[in-house]
Design an enzyme around this catalytic site. Structure first.
Site, PDB file in Angstrom:
ATOM      1  CG  ASP A  38      -1.523  -1.228   1.608  1.00 29.87           C
ATOM      2  OD1 ASP A  38      -1.469  -2.166   0.809  1.00 29.87           O
ATOM      3  OD2 ASP A  38      -2.093  -1.304   2.712  1.00 29.87           O
ATOM      4  CD  GLN A  54       2.363  -1.292   5.198  1.00 36.36           C
ATOM      5  OE1 GLN A  54       2.196  -2.380   5.697  1.00 36.36           O
ATOM      6  NE2 GLN A  54       2.845  -0.261   5.894  1.00 36.36           N
ATOM      7  CD  GLU A 215      -6.825  -5.450   4.101  1.00 32.18           C
ATOM      8  OE1 GLU A 215      -6.027  -5.890   4.949  1.00 32.18           O
ATOM      9  OE2 GLU A 215      -6.721  -5.693   2.895  1.00 32.18           O
TER      10      GLU A 215
HETATM   11  C1  FRU Z   1      -3.800  -3.779   2.726  1.00 30.24           C
HETATM   12  C2  FRU Z   1      -3.141  -4.180   4.036  1.00 30.24           C
HETATM   13  C3  FRU Z   1      -3.523  -3.230   5.137  1.00 30.24           C
HETATM   14  C4  FRU Z   1      -2.400  -3.391   6.117  1.00 30.24           C
HETATM   15  C5  FRU Z   1      -1.224  -3.575   5.203  1.00 30.24           C
HETATM   16  C6  FRU Z   1      -0.177  -4.498   5.710  1.00 30.24           C
HETATM   17  O1  FRU Z   1      -3.106  -4.186   1.616  1.00 30.24           O
HETATM   18  O2  FRU Z   1      -3.465  -5.508   4.357  1.00 30.24           O
HETATM   19  O3  FRU Z   1      -4.793  -3.451   5.693  1.00 30.24           O
HETATM   20  O4  FRU Z   1      -2.244  -2.294   6.949  1.00 30.24           O
HETATM   21  O5  FRU Z   1      -1.728  -4.066   3.973  1.00 30.24           O
HETATM   22  O6  FRU Z   1       0.930  -4.527   4.862  1.00 30.24           O
END
Ligand code: FRU
Length: 498
Positions: A38, A54, A215
């Site tokens: 993300d 991420q 999410e």
């Molecule tokens: C969405 C997710 C989020 C979480 C992150 C972890 O892709 O699952 O909900 O914070 O990725 O990497």
């Protein structure tokens, strides 16, 4: 956290040294090596656009989440920044998960993120323990963690992804939650000072009972002909595939409604997909200094790995897209206009008539390109008109097609050189006479924008080895193209070694 970041940077440099670049994106943000998911913390701070993401710096798989970081003065050319956040305390032991960033009145960049732990210490079997945390930066590069600002309510299995904004002097934060009844919800908290947060209400529950968790919720206002409306973007986990929709393991959508601070969200539209492609998830938006609402999404997938794993990297972000709402409250997305600066060589092919079964070469030796095309549907009787992109001499290619039978624009990866096949397709609005397509073709992906952004289709599509071309084809009938422009695109990286 200094020590953890240095360790991660060292490991990532080693991985980077082995990266193979045959598919590595030329004009999409990706991790230097390892895994990206993300977009996080999208903001404009100290004169630069800040994109965090991420990131697993150690391997091209989803594990050990950090916040990677790049920045740009112009949304076109990007600079690598050091890793911004790493797991370093008990609360984020199993990952610094997604979140957002906003600029405080005393000119600091405040990041809000989810500190993630597996309840059982190993996996999700007994759920997650997820708390919302805060970190502060004076320079936008190094952060000091400030600890937990919102604790996990009793027994919630999922509670994550804080997105913060300010309206009329009050700070608001939305999270995704899985309720006690296993329904996907968006929860709203408020704060006056950015530090003390109070529960306000459950702002939204997905009417789809299959959705057990939402999410990465995002919520923002957009001007329309009917006044200001609020968009909630979110990523429901659980819904099964239905026709052309929800075909991916994870899918992103939105609803539009009315909202005033302190009040309820009144939903005005059904759920609609943000993008119809095979890899589009976790979109996050921010407001640019000039007021534009800009979104980045994640192109990647959990579960089955992409073939680039063997090259040491996995996933990329979409290009930045400007969001608006049309009169039917549909989200319109267009690549930000700055991206035109990526065009290093343009050719205007003007009007093109293709006879049935004709196959015409538009560009060869392609390494990053964009095609803008307008098709006159009133004078086209082909069943399918396609751009065959990243085509190699052995016949591997990805088709970006207008399919007259289904009335859709499809990205078909049946003949891709590697990786996932299958197709995805977006509807062409009924009554369309002139179909406009804008197609961004990177080394292993395509992003397609239909009719100036009423629909988008974003997919990875891994080509075979060797020189690549773009061709235009018509099947079982003629195609009348009223305008056609092709551009070779340059790199987004400030330095070649990136
Ligand atoms: C969405 C997710 C989020 C979480 C992150 C972890 O892709 O699952 O909900 O914070 O990725 O990497």
């Amino acid at each position: 956290m200094r020590e953890q970041i240095e360790h991660a940077e060292t490991a990532n440099r080693e991985l980077r040294a082995q990266r193979v670049d045959r598919w590595y994106p030329k004009f999409h943000i990706a991790a230097p090596a390892g895994w990206i998911n993300d977009p996080n913390g999208l903001s404009h701070f100290r004169g630069r656009f800040q994109v965090f993401f991420q990131h697993n710096p150690f391997a091209p798989v989803h594990d050990s989440m950090h916040w990677g970081h790049v920045s740009s003065a112009d949304l076109v050319t990007w600079r690598r920044e050091p890793i911004a956040l790493a797991p370093s305390v008990l609360e984020d032991r199993d990952g610094v998960f997604s979140g957002s960033a906003v600029v405080s009145d005393d000119d600091r960049l405040i990041a809000y993120f989810t500190g993630h732990r597996w309840r059982n210490g190993v996996d999700e079997a007994e759920g997650n323990l997820q708390v919302q945390c805060m970190a502060v930066s004076d320079d936008g590069v190094t952060f000091e963690k400030q600890g937990v600002i919102v604790d996990c309510p009793e027994d919630l299995l999922h509670f994550r992804d804080p997105k913060v904004w300010r309206t009329d002097g009050t700070w608001y934060m939305v999270f995704g939650a899985c309720s006690a009844e296993h329904r996907g919800e968006v929860w709203l908290y408020t704060s006056q000072d950015m530090w003390e947060w109070e529960f306000a209400r459950v702002l939204f529950r997905d009417p789809n009972p299959e959705a057990f968790m939402l999410e990465c919720p995002d919520m923002f206002p957009l001007e329309t002909a009917h006044g200001v409306k609020w968009v909630i973007l979110y990523c429901p986990m659980g819904p099964s595939p239905s026709g052309y929709q929800a075909r991916n393991q994870h899918n992103a959508g939105y609803v539009v409604g009315d909202w005033t601070p302190g009040g309820e969200f009144v939903q005005l539209t059904d759920y609609r997909p943000v993008d119809w492609g095979a890899q589009f998830y976790a979109p996050q938006t921010f407001e640019a200094p000039d007021g534009r609402r800009i979104v980045f999404g994640w192109m990647g997938q959990f579960g089955s790995p992409l073939p680039s794993v063997e090259d040491g990297w996995n996933g990329q972000l979409t290009v930045p897209r400007e969001l608006t709402l049309d009169d039917d409250l549909r989200l319109i997305q267009r690549p930000v206009e700055e991206l035109e600066q990526l065009r290093i060589h343009s050719t205007d092919l003007g009007e093109v008539s293709l006879s049935a079964e004709e196959d015409r070469l538009l560009l060869d030796d392609v390494d990053g390109a964009e095609v803008e095309l307008e098709l006159d549907l009133t004078r086209t009787d082909a069943e399918r008109v396609s751009l065959a992109v990243n085509r190699t001499v052995d016949g591997h290619e990805t088709l970006v097609s207008f399919d007259d039978l289904s009335g859709r624009v499809a990205v078909d990866r049946r003949a891709a050189g590697a990786g996932p096949r299958g197709y995805r397709a977006a509807p062409v609005p009924a009554g369309t006479e002139r179909l406009r397509l804008r197609v961004l073709i990177d080394r292993a992906s395509v992003e397609v924008f239909v009719n100036d952004g009423v629909a988008a289709v974003s997919s990875f599509a891994f080509p075979a080895e060797g020189p690549k071309s773009i061709r235009l084809t018509a099947e079982s009938g003629r195609a009348e193209v009223t305008s056609l422009r092709v551009h070779r695109l340059g790199s987004i990286w400030e330095q070649d070694r990136d």
